[in-house]
Write an enzyme that holds these catalytic residues in place. Sequence first.
Site, PDB file in Angstrom:
ATOM      1  N   ASP A 114       0.834  -1.196   0.000  1.00 38.39           N
ATOM      2  CA  ASP A 114       0.000   0.000   0.000  1.00 38.39           C
ATOM      3  C   ASP A 114       0.873   1.251   0.000  1.00 38.39           C
ATOM      4  OD1 ASP A 114       0.418   1.061   2.747  1.00 38.39           O
ATOM      5  OD2 ASP A 114      -0.580  -0.775   3.380  1.00 38.39           O
ATOM      6  N   LYS A 115       0.249   2.383  -0.214  1.00 38.58           N
ATOM      7  CA  LYS A 115       0.978   3.628  -0.453  1.00 38.58           C
ATOM      8  C   LYS A 115       1.973   3.958   0.651  1.00 38.58           C
ATOM      9  CE  LYS A 115       0.168   8.588  -1.241  1.00 38.58           C
ATOM     10  NZ  LYS A 115      -0.862   9.652  -1.300  1.00 38.58           N
TER      11      LYS A 115
END
Length: 250
Positions: A114-115
């Site tokens: 994820d980011k």
Amino acid sequence: MPAIRLQVFLARAGLCSRRGGEALISAGRVTLNGVVAALGDKADHAGGDVVAVDGQLVETDDAEGGGGSSDRPITYLLHKPAGVISTMRDTHGRPTVADMLPPSPRVFPIGRLDKETTGLILATADGPLAHALTHPSLGVEKEYVLRLANPLPQAARRALARGVALGDGLTAPAKVADVADGIDPCLVSLTIHEGRNRQIRRMCAALGLDLCSLARVRIGPLSDPFLRPGSFRTLTDNEYDALRQKGFTA
């Protein structure tokens, strides 16, 4: 070939003279493993180093294929920083792992982070390898280091080792260990072999754990504590073979 100064590397590739190579490096036009190079840096193509000028890969006669065998698809190991999307393009214009890599050869990420999660991610042109490593039945391990706001309670440690109930079912048991011999009780190593969306963050939330940061430090047999955030390198032949063996025999 052994590691040599970048200006010598560029000259041997027939791109310029050594003095011309120094000028390119000083101008910030040369990258080494995805990071802008500096005078004095050395490269070993056979050892997996990737050199580019103005975004274009530089090859030498004795190092075709970016440090690996020319008869296998290229595979990179990247260290994704926070804020980078684990795709090759983003419709919202956010930075992606593609920004860390040379424009050719064309590769794609294996799995996602994820980011805000940092750490190791693979990008490859090897479709069968990517399929094998992401197939849930093979159970390729991924190890993460978690920084918690508080020491991990024993009840939560036992729950992680048993499996945590999430909205999409009970997770498989995770391996839980202290980091650095437990010197920092807020650092925890967690190894899983599933690939659910934001799985570790959801596990922590379900157990009431305050997760401050999350980093992936190992994929199957691969780890590299010296790979800097935002940089990448080509897998060596031994690493590639070990990864294929893990992916196709796990």
